[in-house]
Design an enzyme around this catalytic site. Structure first.
Site, PDB file in Angstrom:
ATOM      1  N   HIS A   1       0.835  -1.206   0.000  1.00 36.20           N
ATOM      2  CA  HIS A   1       0.000   0.000   0.000  1.00 36.20           C
ATOM      3  C   HIS A   1       0.872   1.260   0.000  1.00 36.20           C
ATOM      4  CE1 HIS A   1      -2.758  -2.972   2.073  1.00 36.20           C
ATOM      5  NE2 HIS A   1      -3.518  -2.557   1.082  1.00 36.20           N
TER       6      HIS A   1
ATOM      7  N   GLN B   1     -18.185  -6.729  -1.503  1.00 37.83           N
ATOM      8  CA  GLN B   1     -17.293  -7.556  -2.314  1.00 37.83           C
ATOM      9  C   GLN B   1     -16.945  -8.877  -1.632  1.00 37.83           C
ATOM     10  OE1 GLN B   1     -14.197  -4.387  -2.275  1.00 37.83           O
ATOM     11  NE2 GLN B   1     -12.738  -6.063  -1.993  1.00 37.83           N
TER      12      GLN B   1
ATOM     13  N   ARG C   1      -4.045 -10.428   4.179  1.00 42.91           N
ATOM     14  CA  ARG C   1      -4.495 -11.746   4.637  1.00 42.91           C
ATOM     15  C   ARG C   1      -3.347 -12.642   5.098  1.00 42.91           C
ATOM     16  NH1 ARG C   1      -8.584 -10.678   0.599  1.00 42.91           N
ATOM     17  NH2 ARG C   1     -10.676 -10.925   1.504  1.00 42.91           N
TER      18      ARG C   1
END
Length: 277
Positions: free
Chosen positions: A34, A58, A184
């Site tokens: 990011h 989503q 994740r």
């Protein structure tokens, strides 16, 4: 750094901002990937806006929306240190008020890979990104290559809907051992994390075979699959060799081919990809 919590406040701010605006859309729990997008915006744009919004539309009914990692205090500190000018962090209720019933439905690009395995996922992605583009009005928006199908779909959406924004893609950021950075990854046990390196190895195998002048997709795909299947903790979702513009599966690979893989390690699903040239 200024934090904006509501759609109305963000729209008002847009009218006050002078100069080009770069948008880095995120779901939070930030990592170096990011921050690489933030740095790209800082180089090109006078104003950098990062959004933090875990978008419920989503996620499928049995996916990890409620468990998705969140740490807003940490994220805000990282964004401030990176030089972000504005953070847009709206509530679900503000983005999807009562009675919300309009959606952006992508076309053929969603019918394979992630879209085939996660029905409705890209409808949610396109809807929230279209809303962010409309609310923030960026000149440029920055996305990571790791979610390559998402990048292609958003780029097509922006073109098809005449949204006045340039959709930019930045390379995958990896750990020293090759694991693609992902929010994740925090789900992985030490053993699962070690096992997950097999995705990167499978992609390197594809590139190596292509460099050795192997152009038969069937051969490369089988070698990639063999590499992943050798890891007992990996459960393959797909191994794909696709044209990088259309995502159509290739019979003969070329400099326009991208290798994409997805697999589960325990309860954690990871994706990765690599251009062959």
């Amino acid at each position: 750094m200024r934090i904006i919590r509501t759609v109305d406040e963000m729209k008002k701010l847009h009218r006050e901002i002078c100069g080009p605006v770069g948008l880095v859309p995120t779901m939070g729990y930030l990592h170096e990937g990011h921050l690489s997008l933030v740095r790209a915006s800082k180089k090109q744009d006078i104003n950098t806006v990062a959004s933090i919004f875990v978008n419920p539309t989503q996620f499928g009914p049995h996916e990890d929306f409620k468990k998705y990692p969140r740490d807003e205090k940490r994220d805000m500190a990282m964004l401030e240190n990176a030089g972000v000018d504005y953070v847009f962090a709206p509530s679900v209720e503000d983005m999807y008020p009562a009675g919300f019933d309009s959606w952006v439905e992508p076309g053929i690009l969603q019918q394979c890979l992630e879209g085939a395995i996660r029905p409705g996922h890209f409808r949610g992605v396109c809807t929230v990104v279209a809303k962010l583009f409309t609310i923030i009005r960026p000149d440029r928006a920055y996305f990571g290559q790791k979610d390559y199908q998402q990048y292609l779909i958003i780029k097509r959406m922006a073109s098809d809907l005449n949204l006045d924004v340039s959709v930019e893609m930045l390379p995958i950021i990896r750990e020293n051992d090759g694991l693609a950075l992902s929010s994740r990854n925090t789900y992985l046990s030490p053993a699962e994390r070690q096992a997950a390196l097999v995705l990167y190895r499978s992609l390197l195998t594809a590139r190596s075979l292509f460099d050795e002048k192997e152009h038969r997709a069937e051969v490369i795909r089988k070698k990639m699959t063999d590499v992943i299947q050798h890891e007992s903790m990996a459960e393959i979702d797909y191994v794909s060799l696709s044209h990088q513009d259309t995502l159509c599966e290739s019979d003969e690979v070329s400099a326009k081919t991208i290798a994409l893989v997805a697999a589960r390690f325990g309860k954690t699903r990871l994706i990765d990809n690599m251009f062959l040239a």
